[in-house]
Design a protein around this motif. Structure first.
Motif, PDB file in Angstrom:
ATOM      1  N   PHE A 165      21.978  42.000  38.198  1.00 37.04           N
ATOM      2  CA  PHE A 165      20.815  42.754  38.031  1.00 37.04           C
ATOM      3  C   PHE A 165      20.300  43.453  39.282  1.00 37.04           C
ATOM      4  O   PHE A 165      20.173  42.628  40.156  1.00 37.04           O
ATOM      5  CB  PHE A 165      19.574  42.114  37.524  1.00 37.04           C
ATOM      6  CG  PHE A 165      20.158  41.377  35.858  1.00 37.04           C
ATOM      7  CD1 PHE A 165      19.691  42.155  35.010  1.00 37.04           C
ATOM      8  CD2 PHE A 165      20.897  40.483  35.982  1.00 37.04           C
ATOM      9  CE1 PHE A 165      20.102  41.693  33.619  1.00 37.04           C
ATOM     10  CE2 PHE A 165      21.260  39.956  34.505  1.00 37.04           C
ATOM     11  CZ  PHE A 165      20.785  40.491  33.517  1.00 37.04           C
ATOM     12  N   TRP A 166      20.247  44.647  39.390  1.00 35.32           N
ATOM     13  CA  TRP A 166      19.773  45.707  40.516  1.00 35.32           C
ATOM     14  C   TRP A 166      19.132  46.787  40.199  1.00 35.32           C
ATOM     15  O   TRP A 166      19.077  47.110  39.051  1.00 35.32           O
ATOM     16  CB  TRP A 166      21.061  45.853  41.484  1.00 35.32           C
ATOM     17  CG  TRP A 166      22.071  46.779  40.717  1.00 35.32           C
ATOM     18  CD1 TRP A 166      22.882  46.316  39.398  1.00 35.32           C
ATOM     19  CD2 TRP A 166      22.253  48.096  40.909  1.00 35.32           C
ATOM     20  NE1 TRP A 166      23.674  47.484  39.266  1.00 35.32           N
ATOM     21  CE2 TRP A 166      23.227  48.582  39.740  1.00 35.32           C
ATOM     22  CE3 TRP A 166      21.858  48.856  41.673  1.00 35.32           C
ATOM     23  CZ2 TRP A 166      23.737  49.787  39.832  1.00 35.32           C
ATOM     24  CZ3 TRP A 166      22.371  50.204  41.673  1.00 35.32           C
ATOM     25  CH2 TRP A 166      22.980  50.666  40.807  1.00 35.32           C
ATOM     26  N   THR A 167      18.457  47.501  41.291  1.00 32.32           N
ATOM     27  CA  THR A 167      17.965  48.581  41.284  1.00 32.32           C
ATOM     28  C   THR A 167      18.486  49.529  42.301  1.00 32.32           C
ATOM     29  O   THR A 167      18.910  49.031  43.213  1.00 32.32           O
ATOM     30  CB  THR A 167      16.346  48.592  41.142  1.00 32.32           C
ATOM     31  OG1 THR A 167      15.894  47.976  42.462  1.00 32.32           O
ATOM     32  CG2 THR A 167      15.863  47.996  40.127  1.00 32.32           C
ATOM     33  N   THR A 168      18.307  50.911  42.224  1.00 33.18           N
ATOM     34  CA  THR A 168      18.936  51.667  43.336  1.00 33.18           C
ATOM     35  C   THR A 168      17.824  51.714  44.649  1.00 33.18           C
ATOM     36  O   THR A 168      18.315  51.709  45.846  1.00 33.18           O
ATOM     37  CB  THR A 168      18.737  53.144  43.009  1.00 33.18           C
ATOM     38  OG1 THR A 168      17.393  53.534  42.337  1.00 33.18           O
ATOM     39  CG2 THR A 168      19.909  53.284  41.689  1.00 33.18           C
ATOM     40  N   TRP A 169      16.669  51.233  44.473  1.00 35.44           N
ATOM     41  CA  TRP A 169      15.894  51.271  45.505  1.00 35.44           C
ATOM     42  C   TRP A 169      15.684  49.819  46.297  1.00 35.44           C
ATOM     43  O   TRP A 169      14.781  49.776  47.149  1.00 35.44           O
ATOM     44  CB  TRP A 169      14.309  51.684  45.134  1.00 35.44           C
ATOM     45  CG  TRP A 169      13.970  51.308  43.712  1.00 35.44           C
ATOM     46  CD1 TRP A 169      13.877  51.704  42.677  1.00 35.44           C
ATOM     47  CD2 TRP A 169      13.229  49.978  43.935  1.00 35.44           C
ATOM     48  NE1 TRP A 169      13.483  50.954  41.480  1.00 35.44           N
ATOM     49  CE2 TRP A 169      12.948  49.847  42.164  1.00 35.44           C
ATOM     50  CE3 TRP A 169      12.645  49.133  44.310  1.00 35.44           C
ATOM     51  CZ2 TRP A 169      12.342  48.786  41.866  1.00 35.44           C
ATOM     52  CZ3 TRP A 169      12.074  47.907  44.005  1.00 35.44           C
ATOM     53  CH2 TRP A 169      11.676  47.800  42.486  1.00 35.44           C
ATOM     54  N   CYS A 170      16.390  48.701  45.560  1.00 29.33           N
ATOM     55  CA  CYS A 170      16.294  47.553  46.258  1.00 29.33           C
ATOM     56  C   CYS A 170      17.614  47.331  47.306  1.00 29.33           C
ATOM     57  O   CYS A 170      18.755  47.375  47.127  1.00 29.33           O
ATOM     58  CB  CYS A 170      16.529  46.495  44.987  1.00 29.33           C
ATOM     59  SG  CYS A 170      16.948  44.737  45.613  1.00 29.33           S
ATOM     60  N   LYS A 171      17.114  47.409  48.637  1.00 27.38           N
ATOM     61  CA  LYS A 171      18.211  47.245  49.626  1.00 27.38           C
ATOM     62  C   LYS A 171      18.865  45.958  49.617  1.00 27.38           C
ATOM     63  O   LYS A 171      20.136  46.077  49.807  1.00 27.38           O
ATOM     64  CB  LYS A 171      17.369  47.394  51.193  1.00 27.38           C
ATOM     65  CG  LYS A 171      16.858  48.604  51.397  1.00 27.38           C
ATOM     66  CD  LYS A 171      17.699  49.749  51.152  1.00 27.38           C
ATOM     67  CE  LYS A 171      16.884  51.267  51.563  1.00 27.38           C
ATOM     68  NZ  LYS A 171      17.596  52.287  51.245  1.00 27.38           N
ATOM     69  N   PRO A 172      18.296  44.913  49.558  1.00 22.58           N
ATOM     70  CA  PRO A 172      19.146  43.671  49.151  1.00 22.58           C
ATOM     71  C   PRO A 172      20.355  43.856  48.288  1.00 22.58           C
ATOM     72  O   PRO A 172      21.437  43.194  47.910  1.00 22.58           O
ATOM     73  CB  PRO A 172      18.427  42.450  48.910  1.00 22.58           C
ATOM     74  CG  PRO A 172      17.022  43.006  49.583  1.00 22.58           C
ATOM     75  CD  PRO A 172      17.058  44.425  49.364  1.00 22.58           C
ATOM     76  N   CYS A 173      19.827  44.400  46.903  1.00 24.54           N
ATOM     77  CA  CYS A 173      20.795  44.599  45.799  1.00 24.54           C
ATOM     78  C   CYS A 173      21.865  45.573  46.215  1.00 24.54           C
ATOM     79  O   CYS A 173      23.230  45.188  45.913  1.00 24.54           O
ATOM     80  CB  CYS A 173      20.004  45.230  44.813  1.00 24.54           C
ATOM     81  SG  CYS A 173      18.401  44.686  43.891  1.00 24.54           S
TER      82      CYS A 173
END
Length: 161
Positions: free
Chosen positions: A52-60
Motif C-alpha cells: 500500500f503506497w502513495t505517489t507523495w510518500c518518499k519511503p513508499c
C-alpha cells in the motif's frame, strides 16, 4: 461459483467475496493500470505481498524499487507483488507515470474508493505491506526502512519453501 458480496464501482471495479481457503482473508477483484482483472484468489498458490503506497510518500517509493527487485528475483518461484495505490483524486493522475518511471514489473491498481484499504489497511498506513500465503495473511508491516530489506527477503524466501 462464488457469490459476490460487492458491486462494480465507478472508475474501477471491485468485487468482494469470501475466500474459502483464507482465514481472515477476503478476496477481491480489481482492474490494474493496464486494464487487466486481478483477483486475489488467483494467487492462492503464490506468496503475495500487497504493498500500500502513495505517489507523495518518499519511503513508499524507495520501498517500491526494492520490492520490484524482489519480484523480479523470485517471481519464477511463485512470488507476486500487488501494488495498491492509495492516492486520492488530487494525485491519482500521478500513479501511472510513477509506475512507468520506476519501471515496476508487478501489477499496480488504484484503490479509488479505498475498498481494499478497508479490508487490509484500516489505519491507512503508508507504506504498509501484507504478506499472504495460501490465502492467509501471515504478516503485516507498517513503515519501511532500508534496514528492513534483509528481513523482508528472508520472509519471502521462507514462505516460498
Amino acid at each position: 461459483m462464488r457469490r459476490l458480496l460487492g458491486a462494480a464501482l465507478v472508475g474501477g471495479l471491485l468485487l468482494v467475496a469470501p475466500w474459502p481457503g483464507g482465514a481472515g482473508t477476503t478476496n477481491f477483484t480489481v482492474r490494474d493500470l493496464n486494464g487487466r482483472y486481478l483477483r486475489l484468489s488467483d494467487y492462492d498458490k503464490n506468496v503475495v505481498l500487497m504493498s500500500f503506497w502513495t505517489t507523495w510518500c518518499k519511503p513508499c517509493l524507495v520501498e517500491l524499487r526494492h520490492l520490484d527487485k524482489f519480484y523480479r528475483k523470485y517471481k519464477d518461484k511463485g512470488f507476486v507483488v500487488l501494488g495498491v495505490a492509495m492516492d486520492g483524486p488530487e494525485t491519482q493522475a500521478k500513479v501511472s507515470p510513477t509506475v512507468r518511471s520506476y519501471r515496476l514489473g508487478f501489477p499496480v491498481f488504484i484503490d479509488t474508493d479505498s475498498q481494499v484499504v478497508k479490508l487490509y489497511n484500516t489505519k491507512r498506513a503508508q507504506p504498509f505491506s501484507v504478506l499472504i500465503k495460501g490465502g492467509k495473511v501471515v504478516k503485516t508491516r507498517a513503515a519501511f526502512q532500508l534496514s528492513d530489506l534483509p528481513e523482508i527477503e528472508r520472509e519471502i524466501q521462507a514462505l516460498l519453501k
